[in-house]
Write a protein that holds these residues in place. Sequence first.
Motif, PDB file in Angstrom:
ATOM      1  N   ASN A 215      -5.737 -25.712  -2.267  1.00  8.14           N
ATOM      2  CA  ASN A 215      -5.132 -25.118  -1.296  1.00  8.14           C
ATOM      3  C   ASN A 215      -5.425 -25.239   0.094  1.00  8.14           C
ATOM      4  O   ASN A 215      -5.877 -23.082  -0.348  1.00  8.14           O
ATOM      5  N   LEU A 216      -5.156 -24.789   1.402  1.00 12.03           N
ATOM      6  CA  LEU A 216      -6.001 -23.683   2.091  1.00 12.03           C
ATOM      7  C   LEU A 216      -4.716 -22.678   2.708  1.00 12.03           C
ATOM      8  O   LEU A 216      -5.127 -21.820   3.158  1.00 12.03           O
ATOM      9  N   ARG A 217      -3.490 -23.039   2.817  1.00 10.24           N
ATOM     10  CA  ARG A 217      -2.500 -22.048   2.564  1.00 10.24           C
ATOM     11  C   ARG A 217      -2.156 -20.749   1.215  1.00 10.24           C
ATOM     12  O   ARG A 217      -2.229 -19.942   2.237  1.00 10.24           O
ATOM     13  N   GLN A 218      -2.999 -20.770   0.161  1.00 12.09           N
ATOM     14  CA  GLN A 218      -2.842 -20.170  -0.662  1.00 12.09           C
ATOM     15  C   GLN A 218      -4.205 -19.506  -0.807  1.00 12.09           C
ATOM     16  O   GLN A 218      -4.537 -18.726  -1.493  1.00 12.09           O
ATOM     17  N   ARG A 219      -5.509 -20.653  -0.441  1.00 12.55           N
ATOM     18  CA  ARG A 219      -6.513 -20.237  -0.422  1.00 12.55           C
ATOM     19  C   ARG A 219      -7.434 -20.449  -1.721  1.00 12.55           C
ATOM     20  O   ARG A 219      -7.638 -19.296  -2.579  1.00 12.55           O
ATOM     21  N   TYR A 220      -6.531 -20.885  -3.398  1.00 15.41           N
ATOM     22  CA  TYR A 220      -7.604 -21.089  -3.928  1.00 15.41           C
ATOM     23  C   TYR A 220      -7.626 -23.043  -3.792  1.00 15.41           C
ATOM     24  O   TYR A 220      -7.232 -23.697  -3.874  1.00 15.41           O
ATOM     25  N   ILE A 221      -8.720 -22.704  -4.915  1.00 16.52           N
ATOM     26  CA  ILE A 221      -9.392 -24.369  -5.670  1.00 16.52           C
ATOM     27  C   ILE A 221      -8.311 -25.018  -7.039  1.00 16.52           C
ATOM     28  O   ILE A 221      -9.014 -24.228  -8.111  1.00 16.52           O
ATOM     29  N   ARG A 222      -8.618 -25.935  -7.079  1.00 19.40           N
ATOM     30  CA  ARG A 222      -8.148 -26.167  -8.457  1.00 19.40           C
ATOM     31  C   ARG A 222      -8.828 -27.067  -8.491  1.00 19.40           C
ATOM     32  O   ARG A 222      -9.504 -28.469  -8.521  1.00 19.40           O
ATOM     33  N   ILE A 223      -9.034 -26.951 -10.030  1.00 20.79           N
ATOM     34  CA  ILE A 223     -10.969 -27.201 -10.499  1.00 20.79           C
ATOM     35  C   ILE A 223     -10.281 -28.935 -12.069  1.00 20.79           C
ATOM     36  O   ILE A 223      -9.699 -28.412 -12.755  1.00 20.79           O
ATOM     37  N   VAL A 224     -10.216 -30.051 -11.791  1.00 20.31           N
ATOM     38  CA  VAL A 224      -9.388 -30.640 -12.543  1.00 20.31           C
ATOM     39  C   VAL A 224     -10.376 -31.505 -13.162  1.00 20.31           C
ATOM     40  O   VAL A 224      -9.868 -32.042 -14.451  1.00 20.31           O
TER      41      VAL A 224
END
Length: 341
Positions: A215-224
């Motif tokens: 998520n570049l807009r909120q600047r985070y990565i989600r590890i699934v």
Amino acid sequence: MRKPNGYGSIKKLSGNRRRPFVFCVSEDGRQKPVEYFTNQVDAEIYQADYNKIHYHRSLPGHKVTFAELYHRWLPAHIEHYNPSTSAINSYHNAYRHCQTLHYMPYSDIKYQHLQMIMDGMRKSGLSYSSCKKVRSLISLISKYAIKLEYTNKNYATLLNIGRNKPARPHKPFTRQKINRLWQHVDIPGVDTILILLYTGMRCGELLALEKQYVNLRQRYIRIVKSKTKSGLRIIPIHDRILPLIEKRMAMSGSTLISDPDGQPYNYSRYCTLWNNAMQVIHADNHTTHDCRHTVATLLDNAGANENAKRRILGHATGDVTDRVYTHKGLRQLRKAITLLK
């Protein structure tokens, strides 16, 4: 044990086939293929389920074997936890070490049978890590067997696998080496190492990361996809690596780390990139896991919040309430990640 008439048969077909085992049933006096399998255990499981569903019958006196239980447990575990490819491969390797148990009725397996496997692995010179993975598999299968009421015991906690004697202790990257990476950021693969050093991701997590979870807009990565349940998490994107990730997002391919043709890397191919980058900065003795040790060390030295550090690295927190991400929690993680310089 001889199977009753009308129960169907399993045959192994000749030739070099991907699925050589076939389950057949009699129909109008002829053998009709129903399904094909890569191994006999899967075929026998299907045969048993087929007879239960179509004829409501089971083999008299049948006892579930270790192999049958493993092949029933693995699909259920994958569906429920969605483990990474490396974790699934680790289960397969651990299962092969349990070869002496494969065709034993699970209810007949005792502590001494399991400990003999551990002792044999240690005598063969296999590592503590390999023994630990086999013990972990035994524990997972035992818990599954308890749920299905095949047993009420889990011997895994009693198994002795010796002491851990690491062949090459992990060590963090020095500030000098990290600076060298930034100086050579245009060399292929160096950006991936910097992403590991500013996120704390496992190498397998990074290689499996799909762009849809960035998520570049909120600047985070989600590890699934991770090797552990605690590894499923959110990691804020550090300001320094944001341009690197944006550049990767603009490249072809569905995964964040792809080759010029848009194809994802497996660990073996990625090691070539890694080794080339390590030669550039004169750090041939580092492994990919050293990046996580570096992040943990730097966060410790900077006085980061302990729960935030665990969340970033994907370690168990020990507190149920700490496992739930809230907006406040994400801000705390971002505050911690900015401590990395």
